[in-house]
Each structure stands twice: as C-alpha cells, then as structure tokens.
Design a protein around this motif. Structure first.
Motif, PDB file in Angstrom:
ATOM      1  N   LEU A   1       5.537   6.219 -10.915  1.00 43.47           N
ATOM      2  CA  LEU A   1       6.234   4.936 -10.886  1.00 43.47           C
ATOM      3  C   LEU A   1       7.745   5.123 -10.859  1.00 43.47           C
ATOM      4  CD1 LEU A   1       5.792   1.908 -10.827  1.00 43.47           C
ATOM      5  CD2 LEU A   1       5.694   1.921 -13.326  1.00 43.47           C
ATOM      6  N   GLY A   2       8.233   6.175 -11.487  1.00 36.77           N
ATOM      7  CA  GLY A   2       9.668   6.449 -11.474  1.00 36.77           C
ATOM      8  C   GLY A   2      10.196   6.654 -10.066  1.00 36.77           C
ATOM      9  N   MET A   3       9.400   7.307  -9.223  1.00 37.32           N
ATOM     10  CA  MET A   3       9.807   7.525  -7.837  1.00 37.32           C
ATOM     11  C   MET A   3       9.846   6.202  -7.075  1.00 37.32           C
ATOM     12  SD  MET A   3      10.852   9.683  -5.578  1.00 37.32           S
ATOM     13  CE  MET A   3      10.339  11.343  -6.014  1.00 37.32           C
ATOM     14  N   VAL A   4       8.888   5.320  -7.351  1.00 36.40           N
ATOM     15  CA  VAL A   4       8.889   3.994  -6.713  1.00 36.40           C
ATOM     16  C   VAL A   4      10.194   3.286  -7.054  1.00 36.40           C
ATOM     17  CG1 VAL A   4       7.787   1.705  -6.629  1.00 36.40           C
ATOM     18  CG2 VAL A   4       6.369   3.777  -6.701  1.00 36.40           C
ATOM     19  N   ASP A   5      10.542   3.262  -8.326  1.00 33.53           N
ATOM     20  CA  ASP A   5      11.787   2.617  -8.761  1.00 33.53           C
ATOM     21  C   ASP A   5      13.005   3.271  -8.115  1.00 33.53           C
ATOM     22  OD1 ASP A   5      10.466   0.802 -10.375  1.00 33.53           O
ATOM     23  OD2 ASP A   5      10.690   1.998 -12.203  1.00 33.53           O
ATOM     24  N   LYS A   6      13.001   4.594  -8.065  1.00 31.49           N
ATOM     25  CA  LYS A   6      14.141   5.330  -7.523  1.00 31.49           C
ATOM     26  C   LYS A   6      14.377   4.981  -6.055  1.00 31.49           C
ATOM     27  CE  LYS A   6      15.014   9.479  -8.957  1.00 31.49           C
ATOM     28  NZ  LYS A   6      14.994  10.933  -9.232  1.00 31.49           N
TER      29      LYS A   6
ATOM     30  N   GLU B   1       0.828  -1.213   0.000  1.00 23.84           N
ATOM     31  CA  GLU B   1       0.000   0.000   0.000  1.00 23.84           C
ATOM     32  C   GLU B   1       0.862   1.263   0.000  1.00 23.84           C
ATOM     33  OE1 GLU B   1      -3.167   0.396  -0.576  1.00 23.84           O
ATOM     34  OE2 GLU B   1      -3.546  -1.757  -0.676  1.00 23.84           O
ATOM     35  N   PHE B   2       1.995   1.218   0.691  1.00 22.04           N
ATOM     36  CA  PHE B   2       2.897   2.371   0.693  1.00 22.04           C
ATOM     37  C   PHE B   2       3.400   2.650  -0.721  1.00 22.04           C
ATOM     38  CE2 PHE B   2       7.232   4.141   1.002  1.00 22.04           C
ATOM     39  CZ  PHE B   2       6.926   5.355   1.591  1.00 22.04           C
ATOM     40  N   LEU B   3       3.847   1.602  -1.403  1.00 25.30           N
ATOM     41  CA  LEU B   3       4.365   1.794  -2.764  1.00 25.30           C
ATOM     42  C   LEU B   3       3.254   2.216  -3.726  1.00 25.30           C
ATOM     43  CD1 LEU B   3       6.976  -1.103  -2.934  1.00 25.30           C
ATOM     44  CD2 LEU B   3       7.389   1.347  -2.557  1.00 25.30           C
ATOM     45  N   ASP B   4       2.028   1.738  -3.505  1.00 29.36           N
ATOM     46  CA  ASP B   4       0.893   2.205  -4.313  1.00 29.36           C
ATOM     47  C   ASP B   4       0.683   3.701  -4.116  1.00 29.36           C
ATOM     48  OD1 ASP B   4       0.401  -0.317  -5.332  1.00 29.36           O
ATOM     49  OD2 ASP B   4      -1.377  -0.702  -4.097  1.00 29.36           O
ATOM     50  N   LEU B   5       0.757   4.151  -2.867  1.00 33.30           N
ATOM     51  CA  LEU B   5       0.593   5.577  -2.572  1.00 33.30           C
ATOM     52  C   LEU B   5       1.713   6.396  -3.221  1.00 33.30           C
ATOM     53  CD1 LEU B   5      -0.833   7.911  -1.081  1.00 33.30           C
ATOM     54  CD2 LEU B   5       0.644   7.409   0.874  1.00 33.30           C
ATOM     55  N   VAL B   6       2.947   5.908  -3.135  1.00 30.99           N
ATOM     56  CA  VAL B   6       4.072   6.619  -3.749  1.00 30.99           C
ATOM     57  C   VAL B   6       3.843   6.741  -5.256  1.00 30.99           C
ATOM     58  CG1 VAL B   6       6.559   6.540  -4.243  1.00 30.99           C
ATOM     59  CG2 VAL B   6       5.717   5.966  -1.948  1.00 30.99           C
ATOM     60  N   GLU B   7       3.368   5.672  -5.868  1.00 30.50           N
ATOM     61  CA  GLU B   7       3.102   5.709  -7.309  1.00 30.50           C
ATOM     62  C   GLU B   7       2.009   6.721  -7.636  1.00 30.50           C
ATOM     63  OE1 GLU B   7       1.781   2.867 -11.057  1.00 30.50           O
ATOM     64  OE2 GLU B   7       2.245   1.929  -9.139  1.00 30.50           O
TER      65      GLU B   7
END
Length: 179
Positions: free
Chosen positions: A19-24, A8-14
């Motif tokens: 999505l680039g920020m998630v990868d970063k 859920e955290f990564l979903d919120l970041v996206e």
C-alpha cells in the motif's frame, strides 16, 4: 480510459509492492482525479502513464514489463467478470482472432464510452494468428499479457513475437504460433 483499468492496476500494485507504493506513486503524480478512481468512471490516459512511470522508477521494472504483468493480472478480472464470454470459445486462436469483432463489442455494451485498441487479423490458421495492434496508447505489452493468459486458460502454450511497425509502439504486429 475506464476506471476499472485504474482500480485493478492499483490493486495489483498493492498486492505486489504494498500500500505504501500505491500512496507513493499517487503522490508523485499530478493527477486530476487525485488518485481517486471508480471502476465505472472515465479518466485520462495521462494519469495511467504517470502512475506507470513512477512505478517503473521506484521498482526498476520497465514500463513494458509492468504492462505485461498487469495484462496477465487483468485476465483474471475478465475471467471473473465475463465468464460467459470466455465459455463461448474452445480455442485460444479462435478467441484472440475475435477480439475486434466480438469481445470488444460485448464489453462496449457494458462500457459504451470505452476506447479500445484496434486488432486487425492479417492471417489465421488453426495453429497460428498474425494480428496488427493499433493504439495511440502503445500498451501492446498489456495485450501480450492478456494473450499469455488466454493460452494458459485453454491449457495451451504459444510463441508470441512482437514486431513494432511504428517505433513508438502505437502499431505492432503480433505473430502467434500455437505450440
């Protein structure tokens, strides 16, 4: 820490940063999981801390600010996943005062190995609540976000004051006054 907290955290970041920020932030972190999470898995809190630290550095938003936003987001997950649990309550003070003795018990049935913070009710009236939060993870702003959305869920508002009992945030007093 349960995987649903990571997914859920990564979903919120996206949603908020792309999505680039998630990868970063995954690539900047040294993650045993390599950033691959399942909602039912269990992962080290140090991974969440690394993700938060890197997101904070990338966005200039404090970790507490990120946790507050994430807690508010996570309430929608609770609402969707446990609608029957929320329907049990008619009032936000009643619901918040039952975190330790009802809500955590119900969630533990689904995630038996989940580790929760402790919430100790010190004082409760019809319109106020004083609780002590204890957790080695010091994610009290995540709890504050959940509390904000709890009041919103019940079409109510409140003044919520945090007083750190321990400077590192592992023990915090929530003073809640319903408006």
């Amino acid at each position: 820490m349960k995987g649903i907290v990571f997914t859920e955290f990564l979903d919120l970041v996206e949603i908020k940063f792309g999505l680039g920020m998630v990868d970063k932030i995954i690539n900047q972190s040294k993650l045993e999981s390599e950033g691959i999470y399942t909602s039912i898995g269990t992962y080290s809190f140090s991974e969440m801390l690394q993700l938060l630290q890197h997101l904070s550095a990338q966005t200039d938003i404090s970790i507490d600010g990120l946790l507050l936003t994430y807690g508010e987001h996570f309430f929608s997950v609770i609402k969707k996943t446990y609608p029957g649990l929320l329907a049990t309550y008619k009032d936000p003070i009643e619901m918040l005062s039952s975190i330790e003795n009802h809500i955590h018990i119900e969630v533990r049935k689904i995630y038996p190995d989940a580790e929760f913070p402790t919430f100790i009710v010190e004082e409760k009236t019809e319109n106020s609540l004083i609780m002590i939060y204890k957790s080695g993870r010091a994610m009290h702003h995540f709890g504050l976000g959940l509390m904000n959305k709890t009041f919103e869920h019940f079409n109510s508002t409140a003044s919520i004051v945090l007083e750190k009992i321990k400077e590192d945030g592992t023990e915090v007093k929530f003073i809640i006054t319903k408006n």
